[in-house]
Design a protein around this motif. Structure first.
Motif, PDB file in Angstrom:
ATOM      1  N   SER A   1       0.838  -1.200   0.000  1.00 57.84           N
ATOM      2  CA  SER A   1       0.000   0.000   0.000  1.00 57.84           C
ATOM      3  C   SER A   1       0.871   1.248   0.000  1.00 57.84           C
ATOM      4  CB  SER A   1      -0.906  -0.002   1.231  1.00 57.84           C
ATOM      5  OG  SER A   1      -1.597   1.215   1.318  1.00 57.84           O
ATOM      6  N   PHE A   2       0.553   2.176  -0.902  1.00 55.84           N
ATOM      7  CA  PHE A   2       1.210   3.482  -0.894  1.00 55.84           C
ATOM      8  C   PHE A   2       0.116   4.518  -0.713  1.00 55.84           C
ATOM      9  CE2 PHE A   2       2.600   7.437  -2.896  1.00 55.84           C
ATOM     10  CZ  PHE A   2       3.779   7.655  -2.230  1.00 55.84           C
ATOM     11  N   ALA A   3      -0.282   4.691   0.508  1.00 53.88           N
ATOM     12  CA  ALA A   3      -1.340   5.654   0.787  1.00 53.88           C
ATOM     13  C   ALA A   3      -0.907   6.529   1.935  1.00 53.88           C
ATOM     14  CB  ALA A   3      -2.632   4.928   1.144  1.00 53.88           C
ATOM     15  N   GLU A   4      -1.153   7.827   1.776  1.00 55.23           N
ATOM     16  CA  GLU A   4      -0.928   8.726   2.894  1.00 55.23           C
ATOM     17  C   GLU A   4      -2.014   8.431   3.914  1.00 55.23           C
ATOM     18  OE1 GLU A   4       0.091  12.855   1.901  1.00 55.23           O
ATOM     19  OE2 GLU A   4      -0.115  12.219  -0.168  1.00 55.23           O
ATOM     20  N   ALA A   5      -2.011   9.123   5.014  1.00 57.69           N
ATOM     21  CA  ALA A   5      -2.993   8.875   6.061  1.00 57.69           C
ATOM     22  C   ALA A   5      -4.398   8.977   5.478  1.00 57.69           C
ATOM     23  CB  ALA A   5      -2.833   9.887   7.184  1.00 57.69           C
ATOM     24  N   THR A   6      -5.170   7.931   5.642  1.00 54.58           N
ATOM     25  CA  THR A   6      -6.534   7.936   5.136  1.00 54.58           C
ATOM     26  C   THR A   6      -7.420   8.702   6.096  1.00 54.58           C
ATOM     27  OG1 THR A   6      -7.028   5.894   6.310  1.00 54.58           O
ATOM     28  CG2 THR A   6      -6.201   5.680   4.058  1.00 54.58           C
ATOM     29  N   THR A   7      -8.666   8.899   5.712  1.00 57.84           N
ATOM     30  CA  THR A   7      -9.585   9.644   6.571  1.00 57.84           C
ATOM     31  C   THR A   7      -9.815   8.903   7.875  1.00 57.84           C
ATOM     32  OG1 THR A   7     -11.438   8.622   5.417  1.00 57.84           O
ATOM     33  CG2 THR A   7     -10.737  10.803   4.671  1.00 57.84           C
ATOM     34  N   GLU A   8      -9.793   7.577   7.853  1.00 60.53           N
ATOM     35  CA  GLU A   8      -9.952   6.811   9.084  1.00 60.53           C
ATOM     36  C   GLU A   8      -8.768   7.062  10.007  1.00 60.53           C
ATOM     37  OE1 GLU A   8     -10.405   2.719   8.102  1.00 60.53           O
ATOM     38  OE2 GLU A   8     -12.020   3.101   6.701  1.00 60.53           O
ATOM     39  N   ASP A   9      -7.538   7.045   9.434  1.00 58.93           N
ATOM     40  CA  ASP A   9      -6.350   7.301  10.231  1.00 58.93           C
ATOM     41  C   ASP A   9      -6.373   8.719  10.789  1.00 58.93           C
ATOM     42  OD1 ASP A   9      -5.489   4.779   9.620  1.00 58.93           O
ATOM     43  OD2 ASP A   9      -4.151   5.424   8.003  1.00 58.93           O
ATOM     44  N   ALA A  10      -6.830   9.677   9.986  1.00 58.00           N
ATOM     45  CA  ALA A  10      -6.898  11.058  10.440  1.00 58.00           C
ATOM     46  C   ALA A  10      -7.891  11.192  11.586  1.00 58.00           C
ATOM     47  CB  ALA A  10      -7.284  11.978   9.282  1.00 58.00           C
ATOM     48  N   GLY A  11      -9.005  10.489  11.505  1.00 56.12           N
ATOM     49  CA  GLY A  11      -9.986  10.526  12.581  1.00 56.12           C
ATOM     50  C   GLY A  11      -9.412   9.950  13.861  1.00 56.12           C
ATOM     51  N   ASP A  12      -8.646   8.869  13.750  1.00 53.26           N
ATOM     52  CA  ASP A  12      -8.009   8.282  14.923  1.00 53.26           C
ATOM     53  C   ASP A  12      -7.004   9.253  15.533  1.00 53.26           C
ATOM     54  OD1 ASP A  12      -9.482   6.006  14.521  1.00 53.26           O
ATOM     55  OD2 ASP A  12      -7.840   4.891  13.555  1.00 53.26           O
ATOM     56  N   ALA A  13      -6.260   9.947  14.677  1.00 51.73           N
ATOM     57  CA  ALA A  13      -5.277  10.911  15.170  1.00 51.73           C
ATOM     58  C   ALA A  13      -5.970  12.059  15.888  1.00 51.73           C
ATOM     59  CB  ALA A  13      -4.430  11.445  14.018  1.00 51.73           C
ATOM     60  N   GLU A  14      -7.085  12.529  15.371  1.00 48.80           N
ATOM     61  CA  GLU A  14      -7.816  13.606  16.026  1.00 48.80           C
ATOM     62  C   GLU A  14      -8.344  13.138  17.373  1.00 48.80           C
ATOM     63  OE1 GLU A  14      -9.339  15.807  11.952  1.00 48.80           O
ATOM     64  OE2 GLU A  14     -10.810  14.986  13.336  1.00 48.80           O
ATOM     65  N   ALA A  15      -8.832  11.923  17.453  1.00 49.91           N
ATOM     66  CA  ALA A  15      -9.325  11.389  18.716  1.00 49.91           C
ATOM     67  C   ALA A  15      -8.198  11.294  19.732  1.00 49.91           C
ATOM     68  CB  ALA A  15      -9.963  10.019  18.504  1.00 49.91           C
ATOM     69  N   THR A  16      -7.023  10.904  19.303  1.00 45.72           N
ATOM     70  CA  THR A  16      -5.877  10.815  20.198  1.00 45.72           C
ATOM     71  C   THR A  16      -5.471  12.202  20.676  1.00 45.72           C
ATOM     72  OG1 THR A  16      -5.115   8.866  19.018  1.00 45.72           O
ATOM     73  CG2 THR A  16      -3.508   9.987  20.412  1.00 45.72           C
ATOM     74  N   ASN A  17      -5.449  13.178  19.756  1.00 48.46           N
ATOM     75  CA  ASN A  17      -5.078  14.540  20.129  1.00 48.46           C
ATOM     76  C   ASN A  17      -6.087  15.145  21.089  1.00 48.46           C
ATOM     77  OD1 ASN A  17      -2.762  14.506  18.640  1.00 48.46           O
ATOM     78  ND2 ASN A  17      -3.659  15.472  16.844  1.00 48.46           N
ATOM     79  N   ALA A  18      -7.349  14.752  20.984  1.00 48.28           N
ATOM     80  CA  ALA A  18      -8.364  15.303  21.858  1.00 48.28           C
ATOM     81  C   ALA A  18      -8.126  14.894  23.310  1.00 48.28           C
ATOM     82  CB  ALA A  18      -9.747  14.854  21.401  1.00 48.28           C
ATOM     83  N   MET A  19      -7.445  13.796  23.540  1.00 49.50           N
ATOM     84  CA  MET A  19      -7.178  13.321  24.893  1.00 49.50           C
ATOM     85  C   MET A  19      -6.053  14.098  25.569  1.00 49.50           C
ATOM     86  SD  MET A  19      -7.416   9.255  24.538  1.00 49.50           S
ATOM     87  CE  MET A  19      -8.530   8.509  23.399  1.00 49.50           C
ATOM     88  N   VAL A  20      -5.203  14.774  24.808  1.00 52.07           N
ATOM     89  CA  VAL A  20      -4.094  15.530  25.361  1.00 52.07           C
ATOM     90  C   VAL A  20      -4.609  16.912  25.751  1.00 52.07           C
ATOM     91  CG1 VAL A  20      -1.824  16.509  24.857  1.00 52.07           C
ATOM     92  CG2 VAL A  20      -2.460  14.291  23.916  1.00 52.07           C
TER      93      VAL A  20
END
Length: 155
Positions: free
Chosen positions: A70-89
């Motif tokens: 796979s050659f894909a940049e961060a997908t929308t699912e990955d971006a959503g997970d990253a936002e959820a992680t950032n929300a905890m900080v």
């Protein structure tokens, strides 16, 4: 040079990547995705070049497709997970870390500039010393002698 300097640089990057892809049998991968950083380091340029240079990106995508990686940049699912992680900080902690990173980046820039200035100064001093030696106004340095009599062992 026929085109703009940036276009010429892009062509050079594409040529390096093409040679790398021809030389290597398999693309480096990490977690089932192409390891763009490893490819960029091997080619001698920044990984953003692969993302921004259309030719380079197309070559890596084609090679990844051939190898089933796979050659894909961060997908929308990955971006959503990253936002959820950032929300905890906590926001205050995030701002503090960002200030710390900015301070470290400034310090790195200062040290890099200082290093470059010192390297240039050393080069100039070495050139002056060589010129003096060639003119016969100075001899080549020999091994350092003790500075004090007590260092010689005589008192």
């Amino acid at each position: 040079m026929t085109g703009k300097p940036s276009q010429e640089q892009a062509r050079k990057h594409a040529a390096r990547l093409k040679a790398y892809l021809a030389q290597t049998g398999t693309l480096p991968s990490r977690a089932g995705k192409v390891n763009v950083t490893a490819i960029a380091r091997a080619c001698g340029f920044d990984r953003q070049t692969i993302y921004k240079n259309r030719t380079c990106r197309a070559m890596v995508e084609a090679a990844a497709l051939d190898q089933g990686i796979s050659f894909a940049e961060a997908t929308t699912e990955d971006a959503g997970d990253a936002e959820a992680t950032n929300a905890m900080v906590p926001a205050s902690k995030l701002r503090e870390e960002q200030r710390h990173v900015a301070a470290l980046e400034r310090r790195l820039a200062e040290m890099t500039a200082r290093n470059a200035a010192l390297m240039e100064r050393l080069r100039q001093q070495t050139q002056i010393e060589e010129d003096l030696i060639m003119a016969g106004r100075r001899t080549r340095p020999t091994a350092a002698l003790p500075l004090l009599e007590q260092d010689l062992g005589t008192e």
